[in-house]
Design an enzyme around this catalytic site. Structure first.
Site, PDB file in Angstrom:
ATOM      1  N   HIS A 102       9.907   9.030  -4.863  1.00 32.82           N
ATOM      2  CA  HIS A 102       8.723   8.319  -5.150  1.00 32.82           C
ATOM      3  C   HIS A 102       8.984   6.746  -5.527  1.00 32.82           C
ATOM      4  O   HIS A 102      10.157   6.647  -5.776  1.00 32.82           O
ATOM      5  CB  HIS A 102       8.078   9.284  -6.555  1.00 32.82           C
ATOM      6  CG  HIS A 102       6.854   8.763  -7.135  1.00 32.82           C
ATOM      7  ND1 HIS A 102       6.510   7.682  -7.689  1.00 32.82           N
ATOM      8  CD2 HIS A 102       5.595   9.434  -6.938  1.00 32.82           C
ATOM      9  CE1 HIS A 102       5.077   7.518  -7.963  1.00 32.82           C
ATOM     10  NE2 HIS A 102       4.625   8.455  -7.652  1.00 32.82           N
ATOM     11  N   ASP A 157      14.859  13.100 -10.963  1.00 36.02           N
ATOM     12  CA  ASP A 157      13.619  12.997 -11.307  1.00 36.02           C
ATOM     13  C   ASP A 157      12.901  14.330 -11.074  1.00 36.02           C
ATOM     14  O   ASP A 157      12.761  14.945  -9.926  1.00 36.02           O
ATOM     15  CB  ASP A 157      12.953  12.260 -10.091  1.00 36.02           C
ATOM     16  CG  ASP A 157      11.483  11.990 -10.109  1.00 36.02           C
ATOM     17  OD1 ASP A 157      10.758  12.710 -11.060  1.00 36.02           O
ATOM     18  OD2 ASP A 157      10.883  11.267  -9.275  1.00 36.02           O
ATOM     19  N   GLN A 217       8.001  16.444 -10.248  1.00 37.99           N
ATOM     20  CA  GLN A 217       7.490  17.872  -9.707  1.00 37.99           C
ATOM     21  C   GLN A 217       8.202  19.355 -10.012  1.00 37.99           C
ATOM     22  O   GLN A 217       7.533  20.236  -9.784  1.00 37.99           O
ATOM     23  CB  GLN A 217       7.348  17.684  -8.092  1.00 37.99           C
ATOM     24  CG  GLN A 217       6.556  16.560  -7.762  1.00 37.99           C
ATOM     25  CD  GLN A 217       5.103  16.822  -7.930  1.00 37.99           C
ATOM     26  OE1 GLN A 217       4.451  18.158  -8.206  1.00 37.99           O
ATOM     27  NE2 GLN A 217       4.166  15.983  -8.435  1.00 37.99           N
ATOM     28  N   LYS A 229       2.230  16.787 -15.811  1.00 37.14           N
ATOM     29  CA  LYS A 229       2.294  17.694 -14.620  1.00 37.14           C
ATOM     30  C   LYS A 229       2.752  19.134 -15.133  1.00 37.14           C
ATOM     31  O   LYS A 229       2.827  19.640 -14.094  1.00 37.14           O
ATOM     32  CB  LYS A 229       3.319  16.937 -13.564  1.00 37.14           C
ATOM     33  CG  LYS A 229       2.792  15.780 -12.790  1.00 37.14           C
ATOM     34  CD  LYS A 229       3.742  15.160 -11.970  1.00 37.14           C
ATOM     35  CE  LYS A 229       3.535  13.858 -11.457  1.00 37.14           C
ATOM     36  NZ  LYS A 229       2.444  13.315 -10.930  1.00 37.14           N
ATOM     37  N   CYS A 279       2.361   7.526  -3.021  1.00 39.45           N
ATOM     38  CA  CYS A 279       3.612   6.852  -3.738  1.00 39.45           C
ATOM     39  C   CYS A 279       4.896   7.051  -3.050  1.00 39.45           C
ATOM     40  O   CYS A 279       5.810   7.013  -3.456  1.00 39.45           O
ATOM     41  CB  CYS A 279       3.621   6.958  -5.196  1.00 39.45           C
ATOM     42  SG  CYS A 279       2.271   6.308  -5.689  1.00 39.45           S
TER      43      CYS A 279
END
Lengths: 147, 419
Positions: free
Chosen positions: B136, B213, B216, B239, B377
């Protein structure tokens, strides 16, 4: 055929869309059909100078002046936006600069397309309206300076 | 690892009652353009259960107060709730210590914090930072800024056609100049689950620290930062059924303690004079100013929601939806999946022949179906595939097969119109 006034054409468009009875899917399909009828802009004119900034769909706008009237040609790389663009061309092209500047584009709200305004990042429709008016302002200023 | 005990897993495994779960999400009970809302934009943000919304209301109606310094009852209540969330996050991540949990505004801030703070002290000219081609923008730009400042170099692990990192290429990139590896756990665009445990091990062998990261991954996968042995793990709560504007940075104590503050202000200090300031201990050193108290308090309700359902049960339901959608969508002529990794979460990206993703998104929206369209993104990843964007449908615990049918019908209609 004499070109109708901005509001006459807007009212025609509102009538056409009223037949769809608020069905958004049908409205999208109708927009795509209208877009297909819009003459394609020559590839040579699809340049960055004519690009109206939008994030997902691109809109190109080309302008010229003809005896006090402004002629718009436009295109888009997405079908629905192209339909929207075709409506703007139908209403605003071949009108007097003064009328374009003062135009209240109430048809957008009436046909339920105001969701496309203010989302300039996604489709460039709102930016296109601004750009069309800006051209008219620039033309008017130029004319006044000459006289 | 907490979850390796198969017996416990099996004992906990229950079939979720999705209809009951849906009732906990008030937002789902609405129509869009006269059609029932089908929300498939969960990779962008999930909806919030009633318990999270209530936690926010209860905080503002019952015990809103500034935390940590107050000595009155409300301040104590607010502080207790705030710190209870920190402990809940520690448990959620299986972090060794509660001080290793830092509250942020979200994934983006977490990455920026590490890039700025850790990067400031530890990156010098000629050093290398490794990311992957599926990152991202949030996990690209902060490192670019750091590299520019320090004269360091950004190296990119390529991905294959299926949307998986090419591990051998990663190994080739690692060397004594590698100082940081920052990689996404699960691709937001493709749904690919990266083999981060192996990535971390290799990075450590080369002497680099690793940031994961988890934006998700956090809602789909079991997390155990000790087992992963990652140095930093960042994610956003919005999220993960939680409030917007709240996120988590996990960092190993030894690293966090050595890092300089990221922002200056209240909360992060021990003592201030005009000549010199001594900084507070972790985690407060990184939490300058009045924090996002209400949202942090509500995070606990979001985590409780996930823990009550059981992550493995949520994953099982989501994986069923993924398999069903894959099978249904593969029957649509002209539809091409972008990202076909073997290991995936419930995110599907696709393009359709002769159709722009924007138009597909609009046509689905007219049916009440919310998907995301565009580059998500991840512009460099789009360049790998030679496309401008995709349509992305991402499924959450409250989604159903019937909803997938509605999307598929919409897409079939689009195909007919184009013909």
């Amino acid at each position: 055929m004499e070109k109708g006034s901005i509001n006459e054409i807007q009212d025609q468009i509102i009538d056409e869309f009223s037949l769809l009875d608020g069905d958004m899917e049908m409205a999208n399909i109708y927009l795509m059909e209208l877009g297909q009828k819009l003459p394609e802009l020559d590839e040579a004119h699809k340049i960055d100078d004519n690009l109206v900034k939008g994030c997902q769909s691109k809109v190109w706008l080309k302008t010229h002046f003809d005896d006090g009237r402004i002629i718009y040609q436009a295109d888009s790389n997405t079908a629905i936006t192209k339909g929207l663009v075709s409506l703007l061309v139908r209403i605003l092209s071949d009108q007097q600069a003064e009328d374009i500047i003062n135009a209240d584009l109430y048809f957008i709200d009436k046909i339920g397309m105001n969701r496309f305004i203010g989302t300039q990042r996604s489709n460039g429709f709102g930016a296109m309206i601004k750009q069309m008016k800006l051209f008219a302002v620039a033309y008017n200023t130029k004319m006044k300076n000459q006289t | 690892m907490r979850t390796s005990n198969q017996e416990i897993l099996d004992r906990n495994r229950v079939k979720l009652n999705i209809e009951e779960i849906r009732k906990e999400f008030p937002i789902l009970d609405q129509e869009v353009h006269g059609k029932p809302l089908v929300y498939f934009d969960n990779a962008a943000t999930t909806q919030k259960p009633r318990s999270v919304i209530q936690a926010l209301t209860q905080y503002y109606t019952g015990y809103n107060a500034n935390i940590h310094r107050g000595i009155h009852t409300l301040a104590e209540k607010a502080t207790t709730a705030f710190e209870a969330t920190r402990e809940a996050v520690r448990d959620f991540l299986n972090a060794a210590e509660v001080e290793e949990v830092i509250f942020t505004h979200g994934t983006t801030e977490g990455i920026n914090l590490v890039a700025s703070s850790y990067g400031k002290e530890n990156i010098k000219e000629g050093d290398e930072i490794i990311i992957s081609a599926m990152e991202h923008h949030s996990n690209i730009v902060p490192w670019q800024i750091l590299c520019q400042e320090k004269g360091a170099h950004l190296k990119v692990i390529p991905v294959n056609e299926a949307g998986e990192i090419i591990f051998e290429e990663y190994e080739k990139l690692l060397n004594e100049k590698t100082k940081i590896v920052s990689i996404v756990h699960v691709s937001n665009t493709l749904g690919t689950i990266n083999p981060i445990k192996e990535v971390i091990q290799k990075a450590h062998d080369a002497g680099a620290v690793v940031l994961i990261d988890g934006a998700q991954a956090s809602s789909h996968l079991e997390l155990d930062v000790q087992d992963l042995d990652c140095d930093f793990y960042v994610f956003s709560m919005h999220k993960l059924y939680g409030p917007t504007g709240s996120g988590i940075l996990y960092g190993k104590r030894a690293l966090l303690e050595k890092m300089p503050p990221y922002k200056g202000g209240g909360e992060m200090i021990k003592e201030v004079t005009f000549e010199k300031t001594t900084y507070n201990d972790i985690p407060y050193k990184f939490e300058a100013g009045t924090p996002n108290i209400a949202d942090v308090v509500a995070i606990k309700s979001a985590l409780d929601f996930v823990q009550e359902l059981g992550k493995e049960n949520i994953a099982e339901h989501e994986n069923k939806l993924l398999a069903y959608a894959n099978q249904k969508l593969s029957q649509i002529p002209g539809l091409k999946f972008i990202g076909t990794a073997k290991e995936k979460v419930s995110v599907i990206s696709f393009v359709m022949e002769g159709l722009h993703h924007f138009d597909i998104g609009q046509m689905l929206d007219a049916r009440g179906v919310a998907v995301r369209t565009g580059h998500h993104c991840t512009q460099p990843l789009m360049q790998v595939y030679g496309i401008e964007g995709t349509v992305r449908a991402s499924f959450s615990v409250y989604n159903t097969k019937q909803e997938i049918d509605i999307m598929v019908e919409g897409l079939e209609k689009v195909v007919k119109i184009i013909k």
